[in-house]
Design an enzyme around this catalytic site. Structure first.
Site, PDB file in Angstrom:
ATOM      1  CG  HIS A 102      38.118   3.511   9.536  1.00 24.52           C
ATOM      2  ND1 HIS A 102      37.781   4.572   8.749  1.00 24.52           N
ATOM      3  CD2 HIS A 102      38.114   2.425   8.729  1.00 24.52           C
ATOM      4  CE1 HIS A 102      37.577   4.150   7.508  1.00 24.52           C
ATOM      5  NE2 HIS A 102      37.769   2.850   7.463  1.00 24.52           N
ATOM      6  CG  ASP A 105      38.771   7.092  10.990  1.00 17.99           C
ATOM      7  OD1 ASP A 105      39.770   6.702  10.387  1.00 17.99           O
ATOM      8  OD2 ASP A 105      37.604   6.776  10.681  1.00 17.99           O
TER       9      ASP A 105
END
Ligand code: XLS
Ligand code: NI
Ligand code: NI
Length: 437
Positions: A102, A105
């Site tokens: 993501h 992240d």
């Protein structure tokens, strides 16, 4: 290699089932051929950045516990860079060719979307350089539209139109960086796209908006020339009480209803399947028979718990079922098997990252070999084909060919007696797996 983050851990090699070395593969032998392709080609393993690199081991009852070498770096961007370097050490040592992430992240969120974009660009350029050096590919990218408080009521299905716009701006960027990194797929998991109570929800507007959002995303992919698959990931609940992308069947109906079915495929996860009251095999089968199988989030849920525990797969029967379905397709590519799996909170040492992945990789390797032998032997496929043989000739073939209606069928059956049916042999068919283990 720059700094080594996991000096205790050697490069993991195949040593065979007799080995008792925890840091060795017992069954995953990447270049071994099974059913015409190498294990590596069949399995297309991927590390999930959020669980493996960013996850801290916290749960609703306790704070983070994971020991990770990069956590001593206090500057957020420097920590993000170290963590990205560490990813490539993990991939190299495990001999894994793909990862997924993501946006949030890999790079810290800024004060504004503009600043978040800037942080992301900086980390993406590092990732791109490392991907080239280490010969690693991006299986898929995605956007985190659920962590920040602004997404409390959802993103594309928020009650607030500015949040829809924010999500659009964030996904636009996430798609651009996925393209920049040569991503094979882009995933839409509806983080908080759902509701907690229908009493405060305009469900019609929310679903229409979700379709508008996905259509804009598909249009944008086309506009920038992103040729990867676009995938929607089902999950029935958590964090919301009712997630709109409930299961494969719901996604199919949604995409068909909004005229989007030819633009998306489905990324299926085991734990989400069982939360929806299905087996993983059911979800994979339903997707594949509709030409919608895109990729797999290879994990396993706990059958005793009602939430998404995202465990590393260690169950051979689960893995056999998955690989049996996969072997009945042309393979997973451009999808793969992403370990959307986190270590248990008690497995907090850095070495556990490797032990967890080895466990899952060996489990799927066994699943592949067993499924290939079962498919070769053909007993299950033959049994199923025989079970439906009445559809191959006579009245069955005529019905399939569209040659009948209720009048003609009544006429055909009216005086026919007795009609014999045969056993489904459930116990035998389920135990066939055991013969090949
Ligand atoms: C969460 C989802 C998530 C997706 C990617 O339950 O599985 O991790 O795979 O957003
Ligand atoms: Ni997932
Ligand atoms: Ni999950």
């Amino acid at each position: 290699m720059s700094k080594e983050f996991f000096p205790n851990v050697p490069k993991i090699k195949y040593e065979g089932p007799e080995s008792d070395n925890p840091f060795a593969f017992k069954f995953y032998d990447p270049d071994k051929k099974v059913a015409g392709k190498t294990m590596r080609e069949h399995l297309r393993f991927s590390v999930a950045y959020w669980h493996t690199m960013t996850g801290d081991g916290s749960d609703p009852f306790g704070v983070g516990v994971n020991i990770r070498p990069w956590l001593s770096i206090t500057d957020k961007m420097e920590q993000a860079k170290a963590r990205m370097h560490a990813l490539f050490e993990v991939l190299d040592k495990l001999d894994i060719d793909f990862f997924c992430f993501h946006d949030r992240d890999i790079a810290p969120e800024g004060e504004t979307l503009r600043e978040s974009h800037r942080n992301l660009d900086e980390i993406v350029s590092l990732a791109k350089q490392l991907m080239g050096e280490h010969k690693v590919d991006l299986l898929w990218g995605t956007a985190c539209l659920f962590q920040h408080p602004r997404f409390t009521h959802g993103a594309a299905t928020s009650c607030n139109a500015d949040i829809f716009a924010y999500a659009a701006g964030q996904v636009k960027k996430a798609m651009e960086v996925t393209k920049e990194l040569g991503g094979h797929n882009y995933v839409f998991w509806g983080g908080r796209e759902g509701y907690d109570t229908i009493w405060n929800t305009d469900m019609k507007l929310e679903l229409d908006n979700m379709a508008r959002f996905l259509e804009m995303a598909a249009d944008y992919a086309k506009k920038i020339g992103f040729n990867g698959q676009l995938l929607v990931e089902p999950k029935p609940k958590e964090p919301t009480a009712h997630q709109y992308d409930y299961d494969v069947g719901n996604i199919l109906a949604f995409l068909l209803g909004y005229g989007l079915a030819d633009r998306f495929r489905i990324n299926i996860e085991q734990n989400h399947a069982i939360l929806a009251g299905h087996t993983f095999q059911h979800e994979i089968r339903l997707a594949r028979q509709n030409g919608m199988l895109g990729s797999l989030d290879a994990n396993q849920g706990d059958y005793l718990l009602g939430w998404d525990t995202d465990q590393m797969t260690t169950s051979i029967p689960e893995a056999v079922a998955v690989m049996y379905e996969v072997l009945h397709t042309d393979g997973l590519a451009p999808g793969g098997m992403n370990f959307d799996a986190k270590l248990r909170r008690g497995s907090f040492e850095p070495d556990d990252i490797f032990l967890g992945h080895i466990a899952a990789m060996d489990t799927y390797a066994r699943g592949l070999e067993i499924a290939a032998r079962m498919k070769d032997a053909g007993t299950v496929d033959t049994f199923v084909a025989d079970r439906y043989s009445s559809w191959k000739s006579g009245i069955g073939a005529e019905i399939v060919a569209g040659k009948h209606d209720f009048d003609s069928l009544e006429k055909y059956i009216l005086d026919k007696a007795p009609i014999e049916i045969t056993s489904g042999r459930r116990e035998w068919v389920e135990a066939e797996i055991n013969r090949f283990i």
